[in-house]
Motif scaffolding. Sequence first.
Motif, PDB file in Angstrom:
ATOM      1  N   ILE A 157      24.209  68.657 -46.398  1.00 14.56           N
ATOM      2  CA  ILE A 157      23.347  67.660 -47.024  1.00 14.56           C
ATOM      3  C   ILE A 157      22.019  68.342 -47.320  1.00 14.56           C
ATOM      4  O   ILE A 157      21.407  68.938 -46.429  1.00 14.56           O
ATOM      5  CB  ILE A 157      23.133  66.445 -46.101  1.00 14.56           C
ATOM      6  N   ILE A 158      21.595  68.290 -48.572  1.00 18.35           N
ATOM      7  CA  ILE A 158      20.294  68.827 -48.967  1.00 18.35           C
ATOM      8  C   ILE A 158      19.417  67.634 -49.312  1.00 18.35           C
ATOM      9  O   ILE A 158      19.718  66.881 -50.247  1.00 18.35           O
ATOM     10  CB  ILE A 158      20.406  69.787 -50.162  1.00 18.35           C
ATOM     11  N   ALA A 159      18.349  67.440 -48.537  1.00 19.10           N
ATOM     12  CA  ALA A 159      17.550  66.225 -48.671  1.00 19.10           C
ATOM     13  C   ALA A 159      16.064  66.549 -48.805  1.00 19.10           C
ATOM     14  O   ALA A 159      15.552  67.479 -48.182  1.00 19.10           O
ATOM     15  CB  ALA A 159      17.763  65.316 -47.462  1.00 19.10           C
ATOM     16  N   LEU A 160      15.396  65.759 -49.611  1.00 18.83           N
ATOM     17  CA  LEU A 160      13.959  65.875 -49.760  1.00 18.83           C
ATOM     18  C   LEU A 160      13.288  65.285 -48.521  1.00 18.83           C
ATOM     19  O   LEU A 160      13.727  64.258 -47.994  1.00 18.83           O
ATOM     20  CB  LEU A 160      13.524  65.116 -51.006  1.00 18.83           C
ATOM     21  N   GLU A 161      12.232  65.932 -48.057  1.00 20.40           N
ATOM     22  CA  GLU A 161      11.545  65.428 -46.872  1.00 20.40           C
ATOM     23  C   GLU A 161      11.097  63.982 -47.093  1.00 20.40           C
ATOM     24  O   GLU A 161      10.760  63.579 -48.197  1.00 20.40           O
ATOM     25  CB  GLU A 161      10.346  66.294 -46.529  1.00 20.40           C
TER      26      GLU A 161
END
Length: 298
Positions: free
Chosen positions: A98-102
Amino acid sequence: MRASVKLGRRRLLLGGCLIAALAGTGTSAVPAFADEPNRIVTIGGSLTEIVYALGEEDRLIARDSTSSFPSAAGELPDVGYIRQLSPEGVLSVNPDMIIALEGFGPPEAASVIKQAGIPVVVIPDGYDNDSIIRKIRATASALGREEAGEELAAKTAAELAAAQAAAEGITDKRKVMFLLSAAGGRLMAGGSHTHADGIISLAGGVNAMADVNGYKPVSNEAVIEAAPELILRMRGGGDQSSDADVLAHPAIMATPAGKEGKVVAMDGLFILGFGPRTAAAAHELSEILYGDTAAAGN
């Protein structure tokens, strides 16, 4: 696996923990070897854009609801809004990264997702040129596409530098108010330390509500005193107010923008995403503000 992904390459991942992908800092979790992820979920529209720009979209299996560009992203399963996620919804697509924006969440959901045994890469956000380059490099690193990331970063940096130079060449800067919402007659504007402030500046404008910190409700008196010459709105947001509703607001009517009917709506991700298209968004907004004079440095 796609041809662009080298067979046999091993990614440094730590199953069951958070990987801090802070481009340029060298900060990361203690790594362990695992197969390269090919079932990736992106949470954050700008991150999805970056994945597509890197040519790695075949590895995406789902995205959040803010991922509206490119249009092909809309064909992927939607796991929910970035700040109102359900852990079950995100995990139901069986991702291997999962690549998520802070700032994704809510915090309770983010905590559950991070503890689910799936690598989670959190990408720092920001509202200036450098933050966009960091996003690109961090996302590319998570994908194991550092070389392509540097190419995209260099191209984007050059475009942003050109936009910045054009903005600095404008001497008679016009005042812009970013109106997040006019629901119920209450005005909520974007002040300093926001993506709205960043795009207004990059377009060569002046944020009329710079004295406000963040996105906040503003009084009628404050709006009249700020005297914006353009009202900028986000198309595709939650506010259902029409441009006519905005122009009919007593405070807006008393401003130069209201008197001239200067209300413009632009795609939310385009102007606030701070990704690979931000320079283009700044150019488009600058043309709205200044027309052809922007290029000449009016």
